[in-house]
Design an enzyme around this catalytic site. Structure first.
Site, PDB file in Angstrom:
ATOM      1  N   CYS A  52       0.809  -1.230   0.000  1.00  0.00           N
ATOM      2  CA  CYS A  52       0.000   0.000   0.000  1.00  0.00           C
ATOM      3  C   CYS A  52       0.837   1.273   0.000  1.00  0.00           C
ATOM      4  CB  CYS A  52      -0.925  -0.002   1.209  1.00  0.00           C
ATOM      5  SG  CYS A  52      -1.811  -1.546   1.463  1.00  0.00           S
ATOM      6  N   ASP A  84      -4.105  -4.214   6.804  1.00  0.00           N
ATOM      7  CA  ASP A  84      -5.360  -4.898   7.109  1.00  0.00           C
ATOM      8  C   ASP A  84      -5.478  -6.207   6.335  1.00  0.00           C
ATOM      9  OD1 ASP A  84      -5.818  -2.670   8.591  1.00  0.00           O
ATOM     10  OD2 ASP A  84      -7.713  -2.131   7.647  1.00  0.00           O
ATOM     11  N   CYS A 125      -2.447   3.210   3.119  1.00  0.00           N
ATOM     12  CA  CYS A 125      -3.377   2.205   3.628  1.00  0.00           C
ATOM     13  C   CYS A 125      -4.337   2.825   4.643  1.00  0.00           C
ATOM     14  CB  CYS A 125      -2.617   1.028   4.218  1.00  0.00           C
ATOM     15  SG  CYS A 125      -1.540   1.465   5.588  1.00  0.00           S
ATOM     16  N   ASP A 126      -5.329   2.015   5.018  1.00  0.00           N
ATOM     17  CA  ASP A 126      -6.546   2.516   5.667  1.00  0.00           C
ATOM     18  C   ASP A 126      -6.344   3.475   6.827  1.00  0.00           C
ATOM     19  OD1 ASP A 126      -7.443   0.636   3.913  1.00  0.00           O
ATOM     20  OD2 ASP A 126      -8.624  -0.499   5.348  1.00  0.00           O
ATOM     21  N   LYS A 127      -5.563   3.068   7.832  1.00  0.00           N
ATOM     22  CA  LYS A 127      -5.501   3.854   9.068  1.00  0.00           C
ATOM     23  C   LYS A 127      -4.579   5.056   8.950  1.00  0.00           C
ATOM     24  CE  LYS A 127      -8.173   0.680  10.301  1.00  0.00           C
ATOM     25  NZ  LYS A 127      -7.982  -0.069   9.034  1.00  0.00           N
ATOM     26  N   CYS A 197      -5.769  -1.034  -1.875  1.00  0.00           N
ATOM     27  CA  CYS A 197      -6.741  -1.925  -2.516  1.00  0.00           C
ATOM     28  C   CYS A 197      -7.613  -1.175  -3.520  1.00  0.00           C
ATOM     29  CB  CYS A 197      -7.607  -2.592  -1.466  1.00  0.00           C
ATOM     30  SG  CYS A 197      -6.680  -3.607  -0.307  1.00  0.00           S
ATOM     31  N   GLU A 447     -11.451  -5.969  11.857  1.00  0.00           N
ATOM     32  CA  GLU A 447     -12.309  -6.102  10.686  1.00  0.00           C
ATOM     33  C   GLU A 447     -12.613  -7.576  10.461  1.00  0.00           C
ATOM     34  OE1 GLU A 447     -10.628  -4.244   7.272  1.00  0.00           O
ATOM     35  OE2 GLU A 447     -11.038  -2.218   7.997  1.00  0.00           O
ATOM     36  N   SER A 473     -14.500  -4.550   6.754  1.00  0.00           N
ATOM     37  CA  SER A 473     -13.718  -3.945   5.684  1.00  0.00           C
ATOM     38  C   SER A 473     -14.643  -3.217   4.724  1.00  0.00           C
ATOM     39  CB  SER A 473     -12.957  -5.046   4.938  1.00  0.00           C
ATOM     40  OG  SER A 473     -12.526  -4.596   3.681  1.00  0.00           O
TER      41      SER A 473
END
Length: 568
Positions: A52, A84, A125-127, A197, A447, A473
């Protein structure tokens, strides 16, 4: 660079008594001229454990080039990230949400300790994305957040695929619909290179939210990794951050009730991840701007679905870019009167001015006019009831059913639930309950994509429900209720459930209920004993002892009043 705002770095770099500080910085290669310029942090999360953020070092060079070209001095800052995808379905996933706090804390600490004048933060990435926003808000110095980009879709047997297809492929494999060779081929095909993603999952959802909040320049989200426009966006961000040091807006001037409503509207209208709720609540709490979980439901109910994006739609984030990107989404929603066009953005221009520059690709089918949407209302629903007095969250896109009543099948961990799904123990009409996976109970609020994707892969997605105090997710599909609050570890109603209890998930009624009388529910909770902590020491224990309810954003800091923070 001269400007109207005094340099914060002056107090640690100016005067005879600061000679030692200057000497230390000269050892890093800085000249006397560079020491006299505004100091701009360039923070990123390069890490070798995931794809990511693999381009962050390269993009940081572009951002630093931009800072230097604007006669300011860049200081590179590196922090962490947790994948994740790689940790999904393991105890390692409990660290993911915890990392949001660590990332925010580390950027804030460097910004305060080194009295930075400005900040460019690269996120992937997500966080890392909400963490960056939280840090920028706490520091309240001029700054720009730039998303490092989505990965390109993979190709599997003639179709575009993303990592979502691999998770669902695991379920298909367990059901005998995909053989070993097919699963291995899918595994090799789904993630062709660096980047987050490829669907409208949490990373792309939060990147879009940053633009509509006003913290990222419009259009900076759109280019995928490897596209030269991404380096250009980072270089421009460096220039912008240096310019903002003169007299540009800080986060406290940009963020408002309207900007949060704009972000909710845009992400709901594009079928974004339910994690949006958790992260925007956290950012709002850091900002001191009142934001209630029910506002997500109210906005989503009046917002049409204008983008046909995965996981429930056909197209990837790359397709969104080609169609016209975030500016086109904004223009559609503004034309429909659904956005506050006068909201300020980090460029100093209004949201209306930014989205007016949208360029639509002729014939594109990814983004619909608001007057002819893919669905009349969008996906984020907040359910309450005797199982979730403080609220819970469900994304309706891809659910099919609007109501389900079924017997509870109760599990005290994700692993136990996953084992039951894979063994075929879950059948049509069941309501899977996974508890003790909330912010405190996990700890870390895992998640559950492994479980939900396995259900979909086994063909059970449309016919079962799932209720959990954990989260999902952005790739999750189906009648899946997460963020249940209060959580089981705090003695919430989920702790009282037993196998066979009839649970109802009702989207139209906005209810998640168990068929128990108040007396019976109360009596069961009186008899309940909290399970022993899974993490008696270390960072996870520290998180468990400080984290708030998911209904408040699962933050570990005290919410504050809106305004600039006190600086050292």
């Amino acid at each position: 660079m001269a400007g109207s705002r005094p340099s914060r770095a002056n107090h640690i770099l100016t005067g005879p008594d600061r000679a030692a500080a200057r000497a230390a910085l000269r050892a890093t290669g800085l000249s006397g001229r560079e020491l006299a310029q505004p100091m701009i942090g360039v923070a990123h999360s390069w890490i070798g454990t995931m794809p990511c953020n693999l381009n962050h070092r390269v993009l940081a060079e572009a951002a630093m080039h931009g800072v230097r070209s604007a006669e300011a001095t860049p200081l590179e800052i590196n922090t962490i990230a947790i994948s994740d995808v790689i940790t999904m379905g393991t105890v390692g996933m409990r660290t993911s949400l915890v990392s949001r706090e660590v990332i925010a804390d580390s950027i804030e600490l460097v910004g305060r300790g080194h009295a930075l004048d400005g900040l460019v933060t690269l996120v992937g990435c997500d966080k890392t994305i909400p963490a960056a926003a939280m840090a920028h808000v706490r520091l309240d110095i001029p700054g720009v957040i730039v998303y490092s980009g989505t990965t390109l879709p993979g190709r599997f047997r003639g179709k575009d695929v993303t990592v979502q297809d691999v998770f669902e492929g695991v379920g298909r494999h367990a059901a005998g619909e995909l053989d070993d060779a097919g699963l291995a081929e899918l595994e090799r095909s789904a993630c062709p290179g660096a980047g987050a993603c490829g669907g409208h999952y949490t990373a792309n959802t939060m990147a879009m939210a940053m633009e509509f909040l006003g913290l990222s320049p419009f259009g900076s989200m759109d280019p995928p990794t490897g596209d030269p426009r991404k380096s250009d966006a980072c270089r421009d961000a460096g220039v912008l951050a240096a310019r903002l040091v003169e007299d540009g807006p800080t986060p406290s001037a940009i963020l408002s009730k309207d900007s949060f409503r704009n972000a909710i509207t845009a992400c709901a209208a594009t079928g974004g991840s339910s994690n949006l709720v958790l992260h925007l609540l956290a950012i709002a709490a850091e900002s001191g701007i009142p934001l209630d979980i029910d506002e997500f439901d109210a906005i989503s109910s009046r917002t049409p679905l204008v983008a046909d994006l995965r996981p429930s739609g056909r197209y990837t984030a790359v397709d969104l870019d080609i169609a016209g990107g975030t500016r086109l989404v904004g223009r559609r929603l503004l034309e429909a009167g659904l956005l506050a066009g006068d909201a300020l953005t980090v460029t100093g221009r209004s949201l209306a001015d930014e989205v007016a520059e949208a360029a639509e690709r002729p014939g594109q089918q990814v983004i619909a006019p608001a007057g002819a949407p893919f669905a009349p209302s969008s996906g984020l629903v907040v359910l309450r009831g005797n199982l979730a007095p403080e609220g819970s969250v469900l994304k309706t896109t891809g659910t099919g059913k609007r109501r389900l009543t079924g017997p509870a099948v109760v599990f005290d961990s994700e692993e136990l639930a996953m084992s039951a799904v894979q063994s075929g123990a879950i059948t049509e009409g069941d309501v899977v309950v996974i508890r003790y996976e909330g912010p405190r109970g996990g700890p870390g609020m895992r998640e559950m994509l492994g479980v939900t994707a396995a259900l979909v892969g086994r063909g059970l997605g449309p016919s079962v429900g799932l209720v959990t105090d954990g989260r999902f997710s952005g790739a999750t599909l189906g009648l899946m209720v997460g963020h249940v609050a209060p959580e089981a570890a705090d003695g919430g109603p989920l702790a009282a459930l037993r196998d066979g209890d009839l649970v109802t998930i009702d989207l139209d009624g906005r209810v998640v209920d168990v068929d128990l009388s108040p007396v019976e529910l109360s009596q069961r909770l009186k008899e309940w004993e909290a399970p022993p902590s899974r993490c008696p020491a270390g960072v996870m224990a520290k998180y468990r002892d400080t984290v708030s309810s998911a209904a408040l954003g699962a933050i570990t800091t005290r919410p504050r009043s809106h305004g600039r923070t006190e600086q050292p």
